[in-house]
Design an enzyme around this catalytic site. Structure first.
Site, PDB file in Angstrom:
ATOM      1  N   GLU A   1      -9.559  -8.756   5.657  1.00 43.82           N
ATOM      2  CA  GLU A   1      -9.799  -7.360   5.294  1.00 43.82           C
ATOM      3  C   GLU A   1     -11.195  -7.158   4.729  1.00 43.82           C
ATOM      4  O   GLU A   1     -11.624  -7.850   3.803  1.00 43.82           O
ATOM      5  CB  GLU A   1      -8.757  -6.889   4.276  1.00 43.82           C
ATOM      6  CG  GLU A   1      -8.941  -5.439   3.879  1.00 43.82           C
ATOM      7  CD  GLU A   1      -7.757  -4.867   3.111  1.00 43.82           C
ATOM      8  OE1 GLU A   1      -7.810  -3.681   2.735  1.00 43.82           O
ATOM      9  OE2 GLU A   1      -6.779  -5.608   2.884  1.00 43.82           O
TER      10      GLU A   1
ATOM     11  N   SER B   1       0.832  -1.208   0.000  1.00 41.27           N
ATOM     12  CA  SER B   1       0.000   0.000   0.000  1.00 41.27           C
ATOM     13  C   SER B   1       0.862   1.252   0.000  1.00 41.27           C
ATOM     14  O   SER B   1       0.353   2.361  -0.198  1.00 41.27           O
ATOM     15  CB  SER B   1      -0.933   0.006   1.218  1.00 41.27           C
ATOM     16  OG  SER B   1      -0.203  -0.204   2.417  1.00 41.27           O
TER      17      SER B   1
ATOM     18  N   GLU C   1      -1.265 -12.494  -0.787  1.00 37.23           N
ATOM     19  CA  GLU C   1      -2.715 -12.326  -0.858  1.00 37.23           C
ATOM     20  C   GLU C   1      -3.363 -13.536  -1.528  1.00 37.23           C
ATOM     21  O   GLU C   1      -2.803 -14.128  -2.447  1.00 37.23           O
ATOM     22  CB  GLU C   1      -3.070 -11.057  -1.642  1.00 37.23           C
ATOM     23  CG  GLU C   1      -2.687  -9.770  -0.927  1.00 37.23           C
ATOM     24  CD  GLU C   1      -3.180  -8.540  -1.679  1.00 37.23           C
ATOM     25  OE1 GLU C   1      -3.893  -8.699  -2.702  1.00 37.23           O
ATOM     26  OE2 GLU C   1      -2.862  -7.419  -1.245  1.00 37.23           O
TER      27      GLU C   1
ATOM     28  N   ASP D   1       5.304  -7.236   2.413  1.00 35.34           N
ATOM     29  CA  ASP D   1       4.357  -7.635   1.375  1.00 35.34           C
ATOM     30  C   ASP D   1       5.104  -8.072   0.122  1.00 35.34           C
ATOM     31  O   ASP D   1       6.049  -7.399  -0.309  1.00 35.34           O
ATOM     32  CB  ASP D   1       3.448  -6.460   1.017  1.00 35.34           C
ATOM     33  CG  ASP D   1       2.036  -6.643   1.526  1.00 35.34           C
ATOM     34  OD1 ASP D   1       1.629  -7.795   1.753  1.00 35.34           O
ATOM     35  OD2 ASP D   1       1.328  -5.632   1.694  1.00 35.34           O
TER      36      ASP D   1
END
Length: 465
Positions: free
Chosen positions: A323, A112, A184, A151
């Site tokens: 999330e 992000s 993810e 990430d």
């Protein structure tokens, strides 16, 4: 014990640890005073010599708590003992310093960063080299304290060849200094990748629900539930046909099939292989529309999220981010899993919570632009307002000539050196004045061009009349 030599004190402490409570060991450490033959102090000794040691009635001040390195086993222990886990997403050295000093459990260097610090609309443009750059900065600010998770950006782990993911994970750990990586998604392919990375010796955090890297394909004209409905209709028609056959055993098997088909199989089959069958009209295939949307708001999709989380746990993930999903779904997943869940926009029943450093501090907030802050984010500060006010005050001081002033101009020359410098300037004063005048004339000429809008200016300057 006060009169024992250093080696015997160490042995005495070992015995004390085995036979007495830890609190007594700490007291013993505080009161042992020894000296070696050279007059050096033992590591457990105080700075007061034996001859001058006096009994004290004052209560010693408690020592400041020492930050311990957070580990994967300590996080799992927190979940089992019902203690909440704190996690912050940050991207640079100053932020990492603050997160560490606040004793946060996990520091995620998230992709992000692409949106929060680099100004992109999505996380997709983030590259592995950029991630490593930010991971290295965070590592320098949080070398001891929170568990560091990096990430893995889009395009670094999605391949059938799981060796690609493992190589890139090694880079985040070896070059970026991370303790773990985050991936993810919870598909079977993703679980295979997680298993490969874990077997390669790297801890993996999973992430299900809203997965920002997949924003281009999140949502669509028809959801997974739509395909599940078509699948159920097909099964019912098939079952009705088979039930008419004159075979009691076969009819019994069909009943069991219709009753026991799990929702996960419905959703997976509907979303996967059955989307290509002729029983589903081509006009109903997914048309990706993108967008950040909450997930798990249908029963089928919620159950699918649970199955994804279980799949990641089985593959070896040590924790899972949930999330933007309903609180009851997050609670069901958390109660089912043995590993911790970290919620963001997923209610308060997860094992822990995560927010982005800039969001929770209001770094990018503005009185007229509250839409910049996600709905699930609680602002614990309004630093954005304070930053703007400080910048505006700085601009006003500069334009008004009040900054820096003598107070913020601390560097001085001696009187002797000042006189010598003035003499050096006087030697070529005329030449410097000539150069100054020529340069000023050129600038004035350029200024006239600008006033006449010869460079495409449309602001209607003074010379445009």
């Amino acid at each position: 014990i006060r009169h024992l030599s250093s080696p015997f004190v160490g042995a005495a402490l070992v015995v004390a640890r085995r036979s007495r409570p830890i609190a007594n060991v700490r007291v013993l450490q505080q009161h042992v005073v020894t000296r070696c033959s050279t007059g050096c102090h033992h590591p457990y000794s105080t700075s007061t010599p034996i001859s001058s040691a006096q009994p004290s009635t004052a209560t010693p001040a408690p020592a400041p708590p020492q930050m311990k390195k957070v580990t994967v086993p300590s996080l799992v222990s927190k979940k089992r003992h019902g203690r909440k886990i704190s996690m912050i997403t940050a991207y640079d050295y100053p932020s990492a310093l603050h997160v560490t000093r606040a004793s946060i459990d996990i520091l995620l260097v998230g992709d992000s960063c692409a949106m929060v610090e680099l100004g992109y609309d999505t996380t997709q443009p983030m590259t592995l080299d950029q991630m490593i750059h930010h991971c290295m900065a965070v590592k320098r600010g949080a070398s001891n304290g929170p568990l560091l998770v990096g990430d893995m950006p889009l395009g670094t782990y999605e391949f059938d060849d799981t060796d690609v993911a493992l190589r890139n994970a090694y880079r985040l750990v070896k070059e970026g200094g991370m303790d773990a990586v985050k991936l993810e998604g919870g598909s079977e392919l993703r679980a295979t990748t997680v298993r490969k990375v874990v077997e390669g010796g790297i801890a993996v955090m999973g992430h299900v629900g809203l997965t920002p890297q997949a924003i281009s394909v999140i949502g669509g004209r028809f959801s997974t539930c739509s395909y599940a409905l078509f699948f159920c209709v097909d099964v019912c028609f098939l079952g009705g046909y088979l039930m008419n056959l004159d075979d009691d055993w076969f009819q019994h098997q069909v009943k069991l099939m219709l009753i026991s088909v799990p929702l996960s199989a419905v959703s997976n089959a509907a979303y996967g292989s059955l989307t290509a069958t002729s029983s589903i009209p081509s006009s109903l295939h997914i048309t990706p529309q993108g967008g950040f949307r909450a997930q798990g708001r249908t029963a089928v999709r919620a159950r699918q999220l649970l199955d994804e989380a279980l799949r990641l746990q089985e593959a070896g993930a040590f924790a899972i981010v949930l999330e933007c999903i309903p609180a009851n779904v997050a609670r069901a997943i958390t109660e089912t899993l043995e590993i911790p869940t970290i919620g963001i926009g997923a209610g308060g029943d997860t094992s822990g919570q995560v927010l982005v450093y800039h969001d929770m501090l209001g770094m990018t907030s503005h009185p007229h632009h509250k839409q910049f802050v996600p709905k699930f984010c609680k602002s614990y500060g309004k630093l954005g307002h304070a930053i703007i006010e400080a910048l505006e005050e700085f601009r006003a001081d500069v334009e008004g000539g009040t900054f820096p002033g003598s107070e913020y101009s601390p560097y001085k020359m001696s009187e002797e050196e000042r006189v010598a410098f003035d003499a050096l300037l006087a030697r070529d004063a005329e030449e410097r004045q000539r150069i100054h005048d020529e340069t000023a004339a050129k600038i004035d000429e350029s200024d006239e061009y600008e006033k006449l809008s010869l460079y495409g200016s449309n602001d209607g300057g003074d010379g445009a009349k």
